[in-house]
Design an enzyme around this catalytic site. Structure first.
Site, short mmCIF file in Angstrom:
data_model
loop_
_atom_site.label_atom_id
_atom_site.label_comp_id
_atom_site.label_asym_id
_atom_site.label_seq_id
_atom_site.Cartn_x
_atom_site.Cartn_y
_atom_site.Cartn_z
N TYR A 180 0.85 -1.19 0.00
CA TYR A 180 0.00 0.00 0.00
C TYR A 180 0.89 1.24 0.00
O TYR A 180 2.09 1.16 0.24
CB TYR A 180 -0.95 0.01 1.21
CG TYR A 180 -0.29 0.40 2.52
CD1 TYR A 180 -0.28 1.73 2.96
CD2 TYR A 180 0.32 -0.56 3.33
CE1 TYR A 180 0.33 2.08 4.16
CE2 TYR A 180 0.92 -0.22 4.53
CZ TYR A 180 0.93 1.12 4.94
OH TYR A 180 1.55 1.47 6.11
N CYS A 181 0.27 2.39 -0.26
CA CYS A 181 1.00 3.67 -0.21
C CYS A 181 -0.01 4.74 0.16
O CYS A 181 -0.74 4.58 1.13
CB CYS A 181 1.71 3.94 -1.53
SG CYS A 181 0.63 3.92 -2.99
N ASN A 182 -0.06 5.83 -0.58
CA ASN A 182 -1.08 6.85 -0.33
C ASN A 182 -2.34 6.58 -1.13
O ASN A 182 -3.45 6.65 -0.61
CB ASN A 182 -0.54 8.24 -0.69
CG ASN A 182 0.52 8.71 0.29
OD1 ASN A 182 0.38 8.55 1.50
ND2 ASN A 182 1.59 9.30 -0.24
#
Length: 321
Positions: A262-264
């Site tokens: 995941y990230c932003n």
């Protein structure tokens, strides 16, 4: 007579199968070179998909000013590869939205799609990786990314075409592959019971809570996650992913077993997923496409952060994020 016919029919069928075997057995490679694309780009089922957008610095009209001959354009940032749903931006499109988006580009279930980014930085590669992931999620079996993007095509000395290139729409019926998507509920379960490693693909400043994306509603990272910045997989000098051995070395920091990147917004994390799932064969890797923007849309979901009151004060004074 029947025996002779059966024998001849069987022999003919065997020959047909042998002749068809290479086409049936051929699988699209996750990365293809400019040389490969130049020699295959006129094949009937090949769709060259130029995804340049403002994310890579492209201005409106960049496609018309020069593109790989025969390619079609879909602005990664604006065309609908990520949508707003329930007031949460950058989400995965619905099945109907995917069928419309993909079909209108002339892509169907038999297409081999080669995704072409600009080839300028790791953020740009993330656009290609997320587009690649979305096509796979929608059920397009044969997808590749042009290694080095349009910049590599130009560097190889191949010609460019100019002007508009309108695709011929196709009927595309999606077959959703849920095995490569992690939902927020899946991440909540992992947080409570384990079963997978959460991989945060953002720069460490985001992981620690020193800065956040504008669309995220809180600082920090999902508890239990480890930070493997997508930029570590990328060679900025060559503007392409690092060699296989270097990718494996970085990925070696992620424990064996299931992993959720995941990230932003599911953009940087798509690179981590692409490396793990497509290049290193870790088929139990998934993408939490909603990432921090979706996770922080519910205030009760837990976060860990090293952010301090001093960080907040600096932001208030205009000295920090």
């Amino acid at each position: 007579m029947r025996k002779i016919f059966a024998s001849r029919f069987g022999a003919g069928l065997a020959v047909a199968l042998v002749l068809a075997a290479p086409a049936l057995a051929a699988e699209a490679q996750p990365l293809v070179s400019a040389q490969w694309l130049n020699s295959h780009r006129t094949e009937q089922n090949l769709v060259v998909l130029d995804i340049r957008s403002a994310i890579d610095g492209s201005k409106p009209g960049a496609f018309a000013q020069g593109h790989i001959p025969g390619s079609v354009h879909s602005d990664y940032d604006k065309a609908g590869w990520r949508v707003t749903r329930n007031n949460v931006p950058f989400m995965v499109p619905t099945t109907a939205e995917l069928e419309k988006l993909i079909g209108e580009l002339g892509i169907d279930e038999n297409s081999h799609v080669v995704v072409v980014p600009a080839g300028v930085n790791v953020l740009d590669f993330g656009s290609a990786a997320r587009t690649y992931w979305t096509l796979k999620y929608a059920g397009v079996a044969n997808v590749s990314i042009l290694d080095g993007g349009l910049a590599a095509w130009k560097a190889a000395g191949y010609k460019l075409a100019t002007g508009a290139q309108a695709p011929s729409p196709a009927i595309f019926t999606a077959t959703i592959d849920k095995s490569i998507l992690a939902l927020a509920s899946d991440v909540e379960t992992i947080g409570k019971s384990g079963g997978a490693t959460l991989v945060d693909a953002r720069p460490v400043s985001f992981f620690l809570g020193k800065e956040k994306a504008p669309a995220a509603l809180a600082y920090g990272h999902i508890p239990g996650a480890i930070d493997v910045d997508s930029a570590r997989f990328y060679d900025p000098a060559a503007n392409r992913l690092k060699p296989q051995a270097a990718l494996a070395s970085v990925a070696g920091e992620i424990p064996a077993g299931a992993a959720v990147a995941y990230c932003n917004t599911g953009h940087w994390a798509a690179t981590d997923w692409f490396v793990l799932h497509e290049l290193l064969g870790r088929k139990n890797a998934r993408l939490f496409a909603g990432s921090m923007v979706e996770w922080t849309s519910v205030a009760s979901r837990p976060l860990e952060s090293a952010r301090t009151k001093w960080d907040d004060l600096k932001k208030k004074l205009g000295l920090g994020s």
